[in-house]
Enzyme design. Structure first.
Site, short mmCIF file in Angstrom:
data_model
loop_
_atom_site.label_atom_id
_atom_site.label_comp_id
_atom_site.label_asym_id
_atom_site.label_seq_id
_atom_site.Cartn_x
_atom_site.Cartn_y
_atom_site.Cartn_z
N GLN A 21 0.83 -1.22 0.00
CA GLN A 21 0.00 0.00 0.00
C GLN A 21 0.86 1.27 0.00
O GLN A 21 0.76 2.12 -0.89
CB GLN A 21 -0.90 0.01 1.24
CG GLN A 21 -1.64 1.35 1.41
CD GLN A 21 -2.39 1.48 2.73
OE1 GLN A 21 -3.59 1.37 2.75
NE2 GLN A 21 -1.70 1.74 3.83
N LEU A 89 10.14 0.13 3.52
CA LEU A 89 8.73 -0.13 3.84
C LEU A 89 8.42 -1.63 3.85
O LEU A 89 7.31 -2.03 4.22
CB LEU A 89 7.82 0.58 2.83
CG LEU A 89 8.12 2.07 2.58
CD1 LEU A 89 7.08 2.66 1.64
CD2 LEU A 89 8.13 2.85 3.88
N TYR A 104 9.84 -15.75 11.09
CA TYR A 104 9.95 -15.05 9.81
C TYR A 104 9.75 -13.54 9.98
O TYR A 104 10.46 -12.72 9.39
CB TYR A 104 8.93 -15.61 8.81
CG TYR A 104 8.98 -14.89 7.48
CD1 TYR A 104 10.07 -15.07 6.62
CD2 TYR A 104 7.97 -14.01 7.10
CE1 TYR A 104 10.15 -14.38 5.43
CE2 TYR A 104 8.05 -13.32 5.91
CZ TYR A 104 9.13 -13.51 5.07
OH TYR A 104 9.21 -12.82 3.89
N THR A 134 6.22 2.01 13.79
CA THR A 134 4.77 1.85 13.95
C THR A 134 4.25 2.17 15.36
O THR A 134 4.95 1.97 16.35
CB THR A 134 4.37 0.38 13.62
OG1 THR A 134 3.05 0.12 14.11
CG2 THR A 134 5.30 -0.63 14.28
N GLU A 136 2.28 0.44 16.85
CA GLU A 136 2.18 -0.83 17.60
C GLU A 136 3.23 -0.90 18.71
O GLU A 136 3.05 -1.64 19.68
CB GLU A 136 2.37 -2.02 16.64
CG GLU A 136 1.15 -2.37 15.82
CD GLU A 136 0.06 -3.03 16.64
OE1 GLU A 136 0.32 -4.06 17.27
OE2 GLU A 136 -1.06 -2.51 16.66
N TYR A 159 5.22 -9.02 15.90
CA TYR A 159 5.41 -7.93 14.93
C TYR A 159 5.96 -6.69 15.64
O TYR A 159 6.97 -6.11 15.24
CB TYR A 159 4.08 -7.61 14.25
CG TYR A 159 4.07 -6.32 13.45
CD1 TYR A 159 4.65 -6.24 12.19
CD2 TYR A 159 3.49 -5.16 13.97
CE1 TYR A 159 4.65 -5.05 11.47
CE2 TYR A 159 3.47 -3.97 13.27
CZ TYR A 159 4.05 -3.92 12.01
OH TYR A 159 4.06 -2.74 11.30
N LYS A 163 9.58 -4.87 15.29
CA LYS A 163 9.68 -3.47 14.87
C LYS A 163 10.38 -2.61 15.94
O LYS A 163 10.95 -1.58 15.63
CB LYS A 163 8.29 -2.90 14.57
CG LYS A 163 7.70 -3.39 13.25
CD LYS A 163 8.25 -2.60 12.07
CE LYS A 163 7.53 -2.93 10.78
NZ LYS A 163 8.01 -2.15 9.62
#
Ligand code: NAP
Ligand code: G4F
Length: 353
Positions: A21, A89, A104, A134, A136, A159, A163
């Site tokens: 995106q 990105l 992964y 992010t 998050e 995730y 990050k």
């Protein structure tokens, strides 16, 4: 000859995740700014380039096959492209999937970043680097709202944890090796090009399919999760603005407005003239059409996460001050953009709004 000189003076941008995106909107944006755009595309058995086909067909960008897990590939690409700006990105970007693919996710979202930073340090230390960080990272406790650059981190998924490593290693390489490297701490941003398994797109696509009589109802997870949803097309400008700074900085990009998944569903149905009435609790809760009593929304524990980020809402005052970035699209307008698109098309790829 003049043309050639002009061409040689163009800035070069290298985008990983260009098929996603944000990568696709950023490529559109940088081309308008007269950049030469290079993208890294993962090899797959079918083409994954739907979002950038309009750029590939018109030969506006150059792309090379590659993968963030492959050091040789990263090194070769930087050696050949010699970019002025690098936008990282690429990521395994789905929070729920990260619980199923934790190794992964770390491989790509953490170690991929160190591969890139090392390559920059060795090959092109003057390149400017943008890291897709992010919201998050904050973990979404209501007591921390609004979250800003000063809010402490509390990652709640593989995730977010991956990050977080990326965030710190960017800061570390910036301090240790004087690289121009920035973390853009972006809150959720959506668009007609959003992947189908993220909640906003799942809703606008589902509601459009109900209107087209192709689907009976939507099955959803946590209705009461709250997000700060902005428009992706505007957020990529924030990324670029960060790399135009004189000194590297980490910045939050957000709208500062919070909306629940439940409200997003109501707004999407409102767009097709239907009002939703909620009945029941927890996984037994259902959404019905007020007029016909037909069930349009069902809850399933299949879409709940082992650990939930409940409430994200950002404070992007520093971004306004440092890079002059402010959001322009509110939640109702965002729903309208996504609904109009999904009502018109069955999938992205035709009119690349
Ligand atoms: P997206 O649509 O899921 O795109 C992810 C991109 O990464 C795709 O181009 C994907 O390629 C590529 N990719 C995945 N694994 C890769 C690998 N091993 N090697 C090379 N490329 C790989 O994500 P997005 O929404 O555009 O988000 C862009 C970035 O911002 C991500 O890093 C995401 O984590 C971060 N972010 C997003 C948001 C948001 O709300 N959208 C908010 C904060 C941060 P394929 O097309 O082949 O899958
Ligand atoms: O749309 P989501 O999957 O996005 P999430 O988890 O917030 O992550 C996105 O935003 C992050 C920035 O904050 C990015 F870093 C990340 O890469 C990604 O772009 O879920 C949003 C909320 C969650 O609380 C989820 O539990 O919606 C809730 N939800 C409820 N039902 C659902 C569903 N999420 C999905 N994907 N599918 C559902 O059916």
């Amino acid at each position: 000859n003049l043309k050639k000189i002009k061409f040689m003076k163009k800035k070069r941008a290298f985008i990983t995740g260009i098929t996603g995106q944000d990568g696709s909107y950023l490529a559109d944006f940088l081309l308008k700014k007269n950049y030469e755009v290079f993208g890294m595309v993962r090899r797959s058995s079918t083409f994954s380039t739907k979002r950038i086909d309009h750029l590939i067909e018109s030969k506006k960008i150059r792309f090379d096959y590659g993968d963030l897990t492959d050091t040789s590939c990263i090194n070769n690409l930087l050696r050949n492209i010699k970019p002025n700006e690098i936008y990282n990105l690429a990521a395994q970007s789905h929070v729920k999937v990260s619980f199923e693919l934790p190794d992964y996710t770390a491989e790509v979202d953490s170690l991929g970043v160190i591969k890139l930073l090392n390559a920059i340090k060795e090959i092109c230390p003057n390149s400017k680097y943008y890291q897709a960080s992010t919201s998050e990272l904050f973990g979404g406790e209501k007591k921390t709202v609004p979250q800003s650059e000063k809010t402490s981190f509390n990652p709640k998924s593989p995730y977010a944890t991956a990050k977080l490593y990326a965030y710190w290693i960017v800061k570390n390489y910036r301090d240790a090796y004087k690289l121009f490297a920035c973390n853009g701490i972006l809150f959720n941003h959506e668009s007609p090009r959003r992947g189908n398994t993220f909640v906003t797109k799942k809703i606008t696509r589902g509601v459009s399919n109900i209107e087209k009589k192709k689907q009976e109802f939507i099955t959803i997870g946590n209705l009461d999760a709250v997000r700060d949803w902005g428009y992706a097309k505007e957020y990529v400008e924030g990324m670029w603005r960060m790399l135009q700074l004189k000194k590297p900085l980490d910045l939050v990009i957000s709208t500062g407005k919070a909306t629940s998944v439940r409200k997003f569903i109501e707004l999407s149905f409102q767009h097709i003239g239907k009002k939703i009435i909620w009945k029941g609790h927890g996984v037994n809760e259902k959404g019905y059409c007020k007029k016909t009593n037909k069930m349009f929304v069902k809850v399933s524990d299949k879409y709940f996460r082992p650990n939930e980020v409940q409430y994200l809402c950002g404070n992007s005052k520093l971004a306004k001050k440092k890079i002059g970035w402010t959001p322009k699209t509110n939640i109702k307008e965002l729903v309208r953009i996504m609904m109009d698109y999904d009502l018109k098309y069955d999938d992205y790829g035709e009119d690349l709004t």
